[in-house]
Design a protein around this motif. Structure first.
Motif, PDB file in Angstrom:
ATOM      1  N   ALA C  55     113.472  32.155  35.020  1.00 13.58           N
ATOM      2  CA  ALA C  55     114.400  32.316  33.881  1.00 13.58           C
ATOM      3  C   ALA C  55     113.694  33.010  32.729  1.00 13.58           C
ATOM      4  O   ALA C  55     114.293  33.797  31.996  1.00 13.58           O
ATOM      5  CB  ALA C  55     114.913  30.945  33.434  1.00 13.58           C
ATOM      6  N   ARG C  56     112.390  32.779  32.631  1.00 10.96           N
ATOM      7  CA  ARG C  56     111.696  33.371  31.466  1.00 10.96           C
ATOM      8  C   ARG C  56     111.168  34.758  31.776  1.00 10.96           C
ATOM      9  O   ARG C  56     110.908  35.542  30.876  1.00 10.96           O
ATOM     10  CB  ARG C  56     110.506  32.459  31.071  1.00 10.96           C
ATOM     11  N   LYS C  57     111.047  35.103  33.073  1.00 16.27           N
ATOM     12  CA  LYS C  57     110.450  36.426  33.371  1.00 16.27           C
ATOM     13  C   LYS C  57     111.496  37.501  33.153  1.00 16.27           C
ATOM     14  O   LYS C  57     112.713  37.245  33.276  1.00 16.27           O
ATOM     15  CB  LYS C  57     110.000  36.456  34.841  1.00 16.27           C
ATOM     16  N   PRO C  59     113.747  40.569  34.160  1.00 21.95           N
ATOM     17  CA  PRO C  59     114.239  41.156  35.445  1.00 21.95           C
ATOM     18  C   PRO C  59     114.030  42.658  35.445  1.00 21.95           C
ATOM     19  O   PRO C  59     114.291  43.331  34.449  1.00 21.95           O
ATOM     20  CB  PRO C  59     115.728  40.797  35.432  1.00 21.95           C
ATOM     21  N   ARG C 223     115.512  36.631  36.239  1.00 20.26           N
ATOM     22  CA  ARG C 223     116.628  35.655  36.302  1.00 20.26           C
ATOM     23  C   ARG C 223     117.604  36.009  37.418  1.00 20.26           C
ATOM     24  O   ARG C 223     118.246  35.157  37.999  1.00 20.26           O
ATOM     25  CB  ARG C 223     117.344  35.567  34.964  1.00 20.26           C
ATOM     26  N   ASP C 224     117.659  37.331  37.783  1.00 14.88           N
ATOM     27  CA  ASP C 224     118.539  37.658  38.925  1.00 14.88           C
ATOM     28  C   ASP C 224     118.077  36.868  40.156  1.00 14.88           C
ATOM     29  O   ASP C 224     118.872  36.222  40.829  1.00 14.88           O
ATOM     30  CB  ASP C 224     118.454  39.163  39.231  1.00 14.88           C
ATOM     31  N   TRP C 227     118.993  33.255  39.816  1.00 12.50           N
ATOM     32  CA  TRP C 227     120.396  32.949  40.194  1.00 12.50           C
ATOM     33  C   TRP C 227     120.524  32.906  41.720  1.00 12.50           C
ATOM     34  O   TRP C 227     121.095  31.964  42.282  1.00 12.50           O
ATOM     35  CB  TRP C 227     121.329  34.035  39.647  1.00 12.50           C
TER      36      TRP C 227
END
Lengths: 476, 225, 318, 665
Positions: C55-57, C59, C223-224, C227
């Motif tokens: 989530a923090r990196k 994309p 975050r991709d 998900w």
């Protein structure tokens, strides 16, 4: 009314004599279609006010609804064939023979006495002998010789049939059709007589197995002649068969003639379907298509009944107009491309649009596509076939029709649509513009238009057909 | 139409009738065998005369037009047509006949078979006709069938013309035997038609001779599918 | 409160519970595999830590990728919808949306399509290869799933999963009947194939020519990828939950009270963890089957389902 | 004069106006607009006739013909009305699309008049009241479509052959129908459908009539094994015409099958249903298999039409099988048939119009040469997406609703009494499921390869969107797909007069209620639930995006270093490679590898060429031998006419002898 019979027969003879008298060339070219116009007018007159069976020329001739309709058909097809085509170098003999040919056909249609019918049919062979040979060259002569020999021999068989029929009339001999139809019964020889008569006329009607002369004669003859022969001479001979069938149904019952005609129908359809598949010459293709349509007519006659017989009569008119138009177009294609081979004629639609369109229109009519009338008549014959218990024969005929459809459409599409060039060249080597003057192209398109009108023009045709069918004694 | 009473045949007419039908059949068979055109033309003439005699014998009650009809028949079928054929044969020097499609021996056997067929078919016709000459109808039919056979086997153009006339003679004979001859108008019409056909065929033969330099019809087979 | 509102809340609870439980289930499977292979393993909460990292990196999207942003979110929402429909924590459903057999399978397949499109959109050879193989497998899985659940629905007479479950709870004998046994085995094989577990696809491999699921998500990052991973885990948990519930339906909440829902959540998590553990343990001893042997596996499972259906007719009919 | 008569008059009038506009208009541009609008008028009046017939109007129009005892009649029935309405709507959309799309031969005078004739034919077929009118309208449809299929003959070599196959197969269907319906009319005494329905034939006459007519209708519907014209003719016709052919003309075959099974011979023996099933199952499986391996987009869509026809026939067979024992389920199956017809019409029109737009924009038909069109042609991409979702029967589309009702009828069709149905049900269920699975792959491939990732060729890169009318038509069709998918109840209520009483929906509901199967589905609620799940995800995603922005990177993973060219992306052929390998006995692909060796030694290879072609195995094994036999027959037949006069005389002589001996007997 009798006077118009004389006009229909006499005037073309006068025109023939006049054309032999070598008047100016300009006139001679137009004599044939003037004669056809006369015959058409007389036919229309007889149709306009139907008159019940007046006999003329000492009972030899007869005008009733059936003959009036046939005369109208002869007139129509003759006008299209002679009017639509390029008359070759105008010479008196050609026009004279054409006029005499018309007279012979009108006589054959109007004849009540079966002897006169035979003489008239034989006269058609004689008059068209030199017309077929007119194409010239060895092939013209070969076609003419085969046409005359096979035609005359076939018709001789018919003459033997008529003789035996005459013998069968016993102690009150008569050859008048109207009288024979009302006869309560005839002697045993009538069976053989009628069979031979129909077999003989089948030769002139182009039904298999007596059809061998037809492809040669129709492919060698000039455009008008083959248009006339294919369009209406076959139909006139078939009308003779219908007359004999009426006698046979009346005297011997429907079964006898039904099997004979059914065999002839299936044989014709089979021969036409087989030889159309890989045909290489488009005039012979049209000739075989005529054999196929004669097969359909024979099937309709074999089925009998009011619906089928009316469909046969309407089919005669439709097929006559279409085939005359198509032979005229074939003549112009031969003139434009110089070769009768399908392989050498390609991309007509692109190279000569008017020819290409005429071919496609005529073939659509021939194959029984709407809006043309032949679809209605073929459908009526098929439905009547099942209704009157000839299911098996009709199914076999339907299968053969499909093979014929595939063959004809394959060849015509090969001729008219462009053979793919990579890249599609801008001007695909356009042919010489269509030499026929606009009036003649107009006549051909009018012919196809008339065939398209047939199913729509219910009002006048319906009563004519019903009257003609009752004359032929067809029970509903 | 005149109703023809059953003819009380005098012995002379019966004799004439028998010889005429015999001559007809004989000439037809001989045609199968003869090879040269001149010979065939001669036989054709004999057959024409025999037919004329036959029609004369069958119509004995002496209406004048019947006699005239027989005379016309004799003139055209007996004299004019064979003369025309001979003249054309001499002009085109096509006197000798090439070998026919079927050699004469089998031709004879076929003729025999055809005669039996003619008798099989002819007998019901014979019994059905009230006329006394009805019994000879199968002979007429035999001549027709043999004429057809000759036509189908001759290569020579003139040979085919002669065969065609023989077929027509056969039909004429059947007409006379079965029904005492057709009404006069029809008879004349038919005669003229046959004459015209022969004339047309002779003109065509002359043109073929000019075009193809030979009158052998089996060589003409360019029109094929 | 009207019962549809209550059902809605129950379903919301179900979705949240399963979303929370999914990474833990995957953590447990990885932990068990590690232990059996003699490794220490990264701990049960490692998947949550991965998610937080992702989530923090940032994309990265390659040039030419078109739906790079939308598809992962769509995949996640479809997985959420799948879990909302399945009878996991409670058999209650929204009245208008029955958890009908075909609806559930269609939503499942919609997920497959989205992940296949992610693979195709990546624009590299691996994405296409993974997507093509994944679609082939799911095409062959669908007949098995439909026929297996159809076999289960015959004794019950209705095709909605919740009625099947409540019927099985009321008649425990039907659970051990041959019909349900065959159907469950077929369904289990289908679920393993669909969620990309061994022997169909090795979830932990990065060997180009053998991976199916991994190949599709090769290009995803940040975050991709987060998900996508979460969505796949939720699908895994949902399907394993379905199989577990069909095998042991007890504990699922029939009515929506705090007590029953609590038990329901605990029961489903327990059952899924146990099933996942068993699968993980079995996986250690399995090797990946060659790709073109997978159709035989699928055909076998289809025949099992087919036999289940015919068996149900025979037993049903007698 | 009631609504139906006015509508029929308007129909015929607009046909003549369209033809006049087609012939009269000077420039192609003006002709497109005038003839297009007139064709839309034709569609609207067609829909009006359909709606009038559907809402209970039963007037009969008669037209005299020259033949005694034969009158043409048009009879408004509910079943006919339904199909007329569906075809009217599709004609409107395709005509609107044609205004912008038609170019070259499709925009020529013959092009537009043939389009008008084609439209008229399709409107007249469902309304025909008797056998002869039906067959004449059938042929009007045939000539219209044949001309349109042949319109591009100058540009591609395959067009002429395709047109010939099409014309011959259509004529085969015409003649089969003439035979079948003729036999039925013969036994009923009159050619009107009403008479045949009231006194249907029985015993083997009925069986023969049914089989012949059914095969005739199956040929037009494109069911295997008489489907071979469909993948040939559709790709060659202009796109808006192939959309019309696939969405509506094929349905005329289905209308005919339903006419046979529900109206003319309603309670036939059970082997009739098995025959329909026997046509349905191979069509569904073989159709979707060929579609999944096809790389030409329009050929893919054509084979998918065969697949959908297969599904419709399966649903019809289930309806026939369960009618005696379980009427409720039979009604559900009939609802499934109608829904499948409407849904296929909707999504197939969308897909073909999208394919046309792609062809217009890139000049490419082959999927392997497309790519990245979503950015360049957004509207077409949306249409392709919605159409593909519909074709793959995924939620919120018409396909999903239709297959759901089909599966409901399958699930509840088992009955203790009828052993036969119960035995084949699981097999049919497996077939439908496998078809749905393969459809998924096919349309993921179609959408993914065409629109996503990078363009594979320069043409695809230079793609441009179609004109406004094309975009509007595509969006209308796509809206249709979604509308039927989201609110099917409205559609089922609209067509309720066609359904049997037991299936008519009582309460008004947006969702689909199947009383027979005690199942109901409300796709709107499903959509709302999905939305409810998606909203929180989107917000969290948005929040994350604000904190960590996205970064564009030039190169995807190319095993480290190499610049991956667009051609390295997966193509449609490679996408379907696993399937070709698994189903190779059904597809019989022809593979050959040509290796050119170096001169010096056989073992070093200079170049290697691999080519694989999947050919229609039904045609290769079924039809090619027939064509070869016919050509051999034609060649041998020619020896019949070998030019020797002796052979001709012999044949006449033989005929004479045969007749003489025959008459003797």
């Amino acid at each position: 009314m009798a006077v118009f019979v004389w006009i229909a027969l006499g005037l073309p003879v006068v025109l023939a004599a006049w054309s032999l008298g070598a008047p100016r060339a300009g006139i001679v070219r137009h004599l044939p279609w003037i004669a056809s116009g006369v015959v058409l007018l007389c036919g229309l007159l007889f149709l306009a006010h139907p008159v019940e069976g007046t006999a003329a020329l000492a009972g030899m001739l007869r005008v009733d609804a059936f003959t009036a309709y046939l005369l109208f058909v002869v007139g129509c097809v003759a006008v299209v064939a002679t009017g639509g085509a390029l008359t070759p170098t105008p010479n008196g003999r050609f026009s004279a023979l054409m006029c005499l040919f018309l007279v012979a056909m009108s006589l054959a249609v109007l004849a009540d006495n079966l002897g006169v019918l035979w003489v008239a049919i034989e006269a058609t062979t004689i008059t068209t002998a030199f017309l077929v040979a007119h194409g010239g060259g060895r092939r013209g002569l070969e076609a003419a010789w085969k046409y005359v020999v096979l035609g005359s021999v076939g018709v001789a068989i018919a003459f033997l049939g008529i003789v035996l029929l005459y013998a069968a009339t016993g102690d009150t001999p008569s050859l008048s059709w109207a009288d024979l139809v009302t006869r309560p019964e005839l002697a045993q020889t009538a069976r053989i007589g009628l069979a031979l008569a129909v077999l003989g006329l089948a030769t002139k009607a182009g039904l298999a197995p007596m059809h061998s002369w037809l492809p040669d004669a129709h492919s060698q003859a000039p455009a008008q002649v083959s248009g006339l022969m294919s369009g209406v001479l076959l139909a006139v001979a078939f009308a003779g068969i219908l007359r004999f069938k009426t006698i046979s149904d009346h005297v011997l019952g429907a079964g006898f003639m039904r099997s004979l005609l059914a065999i002839a129908a299936l044989l014709s359809l089979a021969v036409a379907a087989t030889l159309v598949l890989t045909q290489r010459n488009y005039k012979r293709l049209l000739a075989y298509s005529s054999i196929e349509h004669m097969g359909i007519l024979a099937l309709g006659a074999a089925i009998g009944g009011q619906l089928a017989t009316a469909a046969v009569l309407l089919h005669i008119l439709g097929h006559g107009l279409t085939k005359a138009g198509l032979f005229v177009v074939a003549g112009r294609t031969l003139h434009a491309t110089g070769s009768p081979e399908i392989a050498e004629v390609h991309g007509l639609l692109a190279r000569s649009p008017s020819l290409g369109r005429s071919w496609l229109l005529g073939t659509a009519a021939l194959l029984g596509f709407p809006p043309f009338g032949l679809l209605l008549t073929e459908l009526a014959i098929i439905v009547a076939g099942y209704q009157r218990g000839m299911g098996v024969v009709t199914s076999v005929a339907v299968l053969l029709l499909l093979v014929g459809f595939a063959g004809i459409s394959r060849q015509i599409l090969a001729m008219t649509l462009t053979r793919h060039q990579e890249p599609p060249s801008a001007n695909p080597e356009v042919l010489a513009p269509d030499p026929a003057p606009a009036i003649q192209r107009g006549i051909v398109l009018a012919a196809f238009g008339a065939v398209a009108l047939i199913p729509v023009v219910a009002w006048p045709l319906a009563d004519v057909l019903t009257a003609a069918v009752t004359v032929l004694g067809a029970t509903p | 139409m005149t109703t023809i009473p059953s003819v009380t045949a005098s012995p002379l007419t019966i004799q004439l009738l028998a010889t005429a039908t015999g001559a007809l059949l004989l000439t037809a068979v001989l045609l199968l065998w003869r090879r040269s055109i001149t010979g065939a033309a001669g036989l054709l003439g004999v057959q024409g005369l025999a037919l004329a005699a036959l029609s004369l014998a069958a119509a004995t009650e002496g209406e004048p037009h019947l006699y005239a009809l027989a005379a016309l028949l004799a003139l055209i079928k007996g004299v004019v047509i064979p003369a025309l054929v001979l003249r054309t044969a001499r002009q085109l020097d096509a006197a000798t006949e090439g070998s026919p499609v079927v050699n004469p021996a089998t031709g004879m056997l076929l003729a025999a078979a055809l005669t039996t067929v003619a008798f099989l078919v002819g007998t019901p016709v014979a019994t059905a006709t009230a006329r006394s000459t009805g019994a000879a109808v199968p002979v007429g039919l035999a001549v027709v069938l043999i004429g057809f056979l000759v036509l189908a086997t001759r290569r020579e153009a003139l040979g085919q013309i002669i065969a065609f006339v023989v077929v027509d003679n056969g039909i004429g004979a059947t007409a006379v035997l079965a029904a005492g001859g057709l009404p006069a108008v029809i008879e004349v019409g038919v005669l003229f038609d046959v004459l015209l056909v022969v004339l047309v065929l002779l003109i065509l033969t002359r043109r073929i001779r000019l075009g193809v330099a030979v009158t052998d019809i089996s060589r003409l087979n360019e029109l094929r599918d | 409160m009207s019962d549809s509102l209550v059902a809605g809340l129950a379903i919301a609870l179900q979705v949240l519970a399963v979303t929370a439980a999914a990474p833990i289930v995957v953590g447990v499977t990885r932990q068990i595999r590690a232990r059996l292979e003699g490794r220490v393993g990264a701990g049960v909460l490692q998947p949550w830590r991965d998610l937080r990292k992702l989530a923090r990196k940032e994309p990265l999207t390659a040039e030419g990728v078109i739906l790079g942003r939308a598809l992962p979110v769509a995949l996640m929402s479809v997985s959420g919808l799948l879990v909302a429909l399945l009878p996991l924590v409670t058999t209650l459903t929204l009245p208008a949306v029955p958890d009908d057999l075909f609806v559930v399978v269609s939503v499942l397949l919609l997920g497959s399509v989205f992940i296949a499109l992610i693979g195709l959109d990546a624009g590299s050879a691996f994405g296409g290869m993974g997507s093509s193989r994944h679609m082939m497998v799911s095409a062959l899985v669908e007949p098995t799933v439909l026929v297996a659940v159809y076999a289960l629905s015959i004794p019950v007479g209705a095709s909605t999963l919740s009625t099947i479950l409540s019927a099985r709870m009321s008649t425990p004998a039907s659970i051990v009947s041959p019909v349900s046994a065959l159907a469950l085995v077929a369904l289990l094989i289908a679920v393993i194939a669909e969620t990309g577990r061994l022997p169909v696809d090795n979830p932990s491999t990065h060997l180009e020519l053998t991976m199916i699921h991994e190949a599709m998500v090769l290009e995803a990052s940040g975050r991709d990828l987060g998900w996508i991973e979460l969505a796949s885990w939720i699908r895994l948990t949902g399907l394993f939950g379905l199989v577990a519930n069909l095998a042991l339906p007890w504990g699922i909440a029939e009515q929506a009270t705090v007590g029953t829902l609590g038990i329901g959540v605990a029961a489903i998590i327990g059952k899924v963890v146990v099933l996942a553990g068993i699968v993980a343990a079995v996986e250690v001893f399995l090797a990946k089957v060659r790709l073109f042997r997978v159709p035989e596996l699928m055909a076998g499972s289809f025949v099992l389902g087919f036999l289940a259906v015919t068996a149900s007719y025979l037993t049903g009919a007698s | 004069m009631n609504v139906f008569q006015w509508a029929v008059i308007a129909l015929v009038l607009s046909f003549f106006v369209a033809t006049a506009a087609a012939v009269g208009a000077p420039t192609p541009r003006l002709r497109n607009i005038l003839a297009g609008v007139a064709a839309m008028a034709l569609g609207v009046s067609g829909t009006a006739t359909g709606v009038a017939a559907l809402t209970g109007d039963t007037t009969i129009l008669l037209l005299a013909t020259p033949l005694p005892g034969m009158t043409l009649s048009w009879h408004a029935t509910a079943l006919g009305g339904f199909f007329a309405a569906v075809s009217g709507v599709v004609v409107v959309i395709c005509a609107l699309y044609g205004i912008g799309y038609a170019h070259g031969p499709a925009a020529s005078r013959t092009g537009w008049s043939a389009f008008a004739a084609f439209g008229l034919g399709m409107q007249l077929v469902p309304l025909a009241g008797d056998v002869v009118t039906f067959l004449i309208a059938w042929e009007v449809m045939a000539i219209g479509s044949s001309v349109l299929v042949l319109s591009d003959h100058a540009h591609r070599p395959g067009v002429r052959k395709a047109g010939l196959w099409y014309a011959v197969m259509t004529h085969l269907s015409f003649l089969l129908l003439a035979a079948g319906l003729g036999i039925a009319a013969a036994s009923a005494g009159s050619t009107s459908f009403y008479a045949i329905a009231t006194t249907p034939p029985t015993g083997e006459v009925a069986a023969l009539a049914f089989v012949l007519a059914l095969v005739g209708f199956a040929t037009k519907a494109g069911a295997v094994p008489v489907h071979i014209w469909l993948p040939r003719a559709h790709p060659e016709a202009p796109s808006h015409v192939s959309a019309l052919m696939s969405a509506v003309m094929v349905k005329m075959g289905i209308y005919g099958a339903m006419l046979l099974t529900t109206r003319l011979f309603p309670n036939g023996p059970s082997w009739w249903a098995l025959l329909v099933l026997g046509l349905g199952i191979p069509s569904a499986l073989y159709g979707i298999l060929q579609a999944s391996v096809a790389s030409d987009l329009k050929r893919l869509l054509a084979y998918s039409t065969t697949e959908n026809v297969g599904l419709i026939l399966i649903a019809l067979a289930i309806a026939m099988l369960t009618r005696p024992t379980r009427p409720g389920i039979s009604a559900v199956a009939l609802i499934a048939v109608f829904l499948l017809v409407v849904s296929h019409a909707a999504f197939k029109t969308t897909l073909f119009l999208a394919a046309g737009s792609i062809l217009h924009g890139t000049g490419e038909r082959d999927l392997d040469r497309m790519g990245g069109l979503a950015v360049r042609m957004p509207v077409t991409a949306i249409a392709l997406a919605v159409g593909s979702l519909g074709a793959a029967a995924l939620p919120a589309t018409s396909g999903f609703v239709a297959e759901w009702s089909l599966l409901q009828s399958l699930i509840h069709a088992d009955s203790r009494t009828d052993r036969l149905t119960t035995a084949i049900l699981p097999f049919v269920m497996g077939v439908v499921a496998l078809t749905a699975g393969l459809a998924l792959l096919t349309f993921t491939k179609a959408f993914g390869i065409a629109t996503l990732a990078r363009p594979r060729t320069a043409n695809a890169a230079a793609a441009h969107e179609g004109s406004r009318s094309m975009r509007l038509a595509m969006l209308l069709a796509a809206a249709g797909v979604v509308a039927v998918g989201v609110i099917p109840g409205v559609l089922v209520r609209a067509i309720s007069p066609v359904l049997p009483e037991v299936a008519r929906p009582t309460a008004y509901s947006a969702g689909l209620v199947l009383p027979g199967a005690q199942a109901s589905l409300d796709p709107t609620a499903l959509a709302l639930l999905a939305l409810a799940v998606t909203l929180p995800l989107v917000t969290t995603g948005w929040l994350l995006a604000r904190r960590v922005p996205r970064q564009q990177v030039a190169m995807g993973w190319g095993c480290g270093g190499v610049r991956t060219s667009p051609r390295m992306q997966y193509t449609a052929t490679s996408y379907a490679e696993p399937l070709v390998r698994i189903f190779d006995d059904a597809l019989a692909p022809t593979r050959d590898v040509r290796v050119t060796h170096a001169e010096e030694s056989r073992f070093t290879v200079r170049a290697m060429a691999y080519s694989q072609r999947v050919v229609d195995v039904v045609e290769a094994r079924g039809y090619a031998p027939v064509v070869r036999a016919l050509t051999r027959l034609g060649d041998r037949g020619r020896s019949l006419q070998n030019g020797s006069i002796h052979r001709y005389l012999a044949s006449s002589f033989g005929a004479l002898l045969l007749v003489l001996l025959g008459v003797l007997g």
